[in-house]
Design an enzyme around this catalytic site. Structure first.
Site, PDB file in Angstrom:
ATOM      1  N   LYS A   9       0.861  -1.182   0.000  1.00  0.00           N
ATOM      2  CA  LYS A   9       0.000   0.000   0.000  1.00  0.00           C
ATOM      3  C   LYS A   9       0.896   1.230   0.000  1.00  0.00           C
ATOM      4  CE  LYS A   9      -3.589   2.425   2.523  1.00  0.00           C
ATOM      5  NZ  LYS A   9      -4.594   2.348   3.589  1.00  0.00           N
ATOM      6  N   LYS A  65       1.522   9.851   5.902  1.00  0.00           N
ATOM      7  CA  LYS A  65       1.553   8.420   6.225  1.00  0.00           C
ATOM      8  C   LYS A  65       2.824   7.732   5.710  1.00  0.00           C
ATOM      9  CE  LYS A  65      -3.461   7.887   6.709  1.00  0.00           C
ATOM     10  NZ  LYS A  65      -4.615   6.966   6.521  1.00  0.00           N
ATOM     11  N   ARG A  85     -10.768   9.912   1.762  1.00  0.00           N
ATOM     12  CA  ARG A  85     -10.622  10.609   3.045  1.00  0.00           C
ATOM     13  C   ARG A  85     -11.725  11.651   3.209  1.00  0.00           C
ATOM     14  NH1 ARG A  85      -3.950  11.046   3.065  1.00  0.00           N
ATOM     15  NH2 ARG A  85      -3.605   8.789   3.067  1.00  0.00           N
ATOM     16  N   LYS A  98      -2.194  -1.524  -3.827  1.00  0.00           N
ATOM     17  CA  LYS A  98      -3.036  -0.335  -3.760  1.00  0.00           C
ATOM     18  C   LYS A  98      -2.183   0.922  -3.845  1.00  0.00           C
ATOM     19  CE  LYS A  98      -6.052   1.965  -0.524  1.00  0.00           C
ATOM     20  NZ  LYS A  98      -6.658   1.924   0.774  1.00  0.00           N
TER      21      LYS A  98
HETATM   22  C1  PBG Z   1      -6.910   3.677   5.340  1.00  0.00           C
HETATM   23  C2  PBG Z   1      -7.486   3.391   4.001  1.00  0.00           C
HETATM   24  C3  PBG Z   1      -7.380   4.249   2.901  1.00  0.00           C
HETATM   25  C4  PBG Z   1      -8.088   3.659   1.857  1.00  0.00           C
HETATM   26  C5  PBG Z   1      -8.610   2.450   2.316  1.00  0.00           C
HETATM   27  N1  PBG Z   1      -8.218   2.302   3.655  1.00  0.00           N
HETATM   28  C6  PBG Z   1      -6.755   5.573   2.729  1.00  0.00           C
HETATM   29  C7  PBG Z   1      -5.621   6.014   3.518  1.00  0.00           C
HETATM   30  O1  PBG Z   1      -4.636   5.294   3.715  1.00  0.00           O
HETATM   31  O2  PBG Z   1      -5.711   7.145   3.987  1.00  0.00           O
HETATM   32  C8  PBG Z   1      -8.218   4.296   0.504  1.00  0.00           C
HETATM   33  C9  PBG Z   1      -9.237   3.801  -0.436  1.00  0.00           C
HETATM   34  C10 PBG Z   1      -9.529   4.696  -1.563  1.00  0.00           C
HETATM   35  O3  PBG Z   1      -8.884   5.740  -1.791  1.00  0.00           O
HETATM   36  O4  PBG Z   1     -10.463   4.370  -2.297  1.00  0.00           O
HETATM   37  N2  PBG Z   1      -6.813   2.677   6.243  1.00  0.00           N
END
Ligand code: PBG
Length: 327
Positions: free
Chosen positions: A194, A216, A204, A247
């Site tokens: 990720k 992050k 968000r 991702k």
């Molecule tokens: C955070 C999380 C995120 C997404 C899924 N779980 C975003 C982040 O790390 O801030 C993003 C999914 C998306 O953008 O569709 N645990």
């Protein structure tokens, strides 16, 4: 000319016959946003066609997806600011919105596959995926919270638990805890690679989960790195993951292929909110034809993913872009 590749493109029948990758409803997981209250259905501004649902409307949405042959759902909660704290205690509180939503979907639609998201950010007053102490994210202390959350999801009826936090060692920690409590059949879909991406913006917004300070980058991966994904994948495989996820999706197709070529576990990919927003904006402006959606989803299959988390999941079935499989 002995070889004329165009011969294999001369008719729809032949083109279909030699098609190397296919996509159908069984490949798709539909992310759904939930919010407390009743009779709520509010559109996420930066994601046209995507809504936050209260549980009553969530059940209606799941039912209409099931009718289209879409059977897997990933739930994400929008939590009231007053319920957030440093330790994300709302994430495993008995009777919390998220746990009620899992149980309600499972009770009404036992045939549906429920994927749950394990991470602190929707419930954290810091907006981070881990416990923050003096500006640092504490890895091992966070595992305890993630474990409680995962266990609560399993007890509520989750089929697949998907930790999206990127803490080290969380797959092994959660696997052991689940097994110890009799949930040997609950699967783990690890967010393996990720990336610290700017493509998560609309998500968000949808959850109100943006970090209150900092970024992050100490836990999500550097977008410049590929080999590091192999280290993460190796650890997740050793620790008992059932799926390896990459991702975002489109900007990281090389990583999808890298993991698919090097690991025997099924590969999942998250076609994230920012990717959805880009296509929708261009389609709404008439700058792109909506066939780009199917082309995008097919690229994930070609790169080697079998499970695709996408906000386009329902519309491609509704519009008849891909086949409806029956339940
Ligand atoms: C955070 C999380 C995120 C997404 C899924 N779980 C975003 C982040 O790390 O801030 C993003 C999914 C998306 O953008 O569709 N645990």
């Amino acid at each position: 000319m002995l070889q004329r590749p165009r011969r294999n493109r001369k008719s729809a029948v032949i083109r279909d016959m030699i098609q190397e990758t296919r996509l159908d409803a069984s490949n798709l997981i539909f992310p759904l946003f939930i919010v407390d209250g009743q009779n709520q259905k509010t559109e996420v501004k930066s994601m046209p066609g995507i809504y936050r649902y209260s549980i009553d409307n969530l059940l209606k949405e799941v039912e209409s997806c099931l009718k289209l042959g879409l059977r897997s759902f990933d739930l994400f909660p929008n939590i009231e600011e007053s319920l957030k704290d440093k330790y994300a205690t709302e994430s495993y509180r008995d009777g919390s919105l998220y746990l009620r939503a899992i149980a309600a979907v499972k009770k009404n639609f036992p045939e549906a596959c429920i994927v749950t998201d394990v991470a602190m950010d929707p419930y954290s007053s810091d907006g981070h995926d881990g416990i923050v102490e003096n500006g640092e994210i504490l890895n091992d202390e966070t595992l305890e919270v993630l474990g409680k959350m995962a266990l609560a999801h399993a007890q509520s009826g989750a089929d697949i638990i998907a930790p999206s936090d990127m803490m080290d060692g969380r797959i092994g920690y959660i696997r052991e805890l689940l097994d110890h409590n009799g949930f040997t059949n609950v699967s783990l879909m690890s967010y393996t690679a990720k990336y610290a991406s700017a493509y998560y913006g609309p998500f968000r917004d949808a959850l109100g989960s943006a970090p209150k300070h900092g970024d992050k980058k100490t836990y999500q991966m550097n977008p410049a790195n590929a080999k590091e994904a192999l280290i993460e994948a190796q650890l997740d495989a050793q620790e008992g993951a059932d799926f390896l996820m990459v991702k975002p999706g489109l900007p990281y197709l090389d990583i999808v292929k890298l993991l698919a070529d090097n690991f025997d576990l099924p590969i999942a990919v998250y076609n994230v909110s920012g990717e959805y927003a880009m296509l929708k904006a261009a389609i709404q402006n008439g700058w792109l034809d909506e066939r780009v959606i199917l082309e995008t989803l097919l690229s994930f299959r070609r790169a080697g993913a079998t499970a695709i988390l996408s906000y386009h999941s329902k519309e491609v079935l509704e519009k008849g872009f891909i086949s409806h499989s029956t339940i």
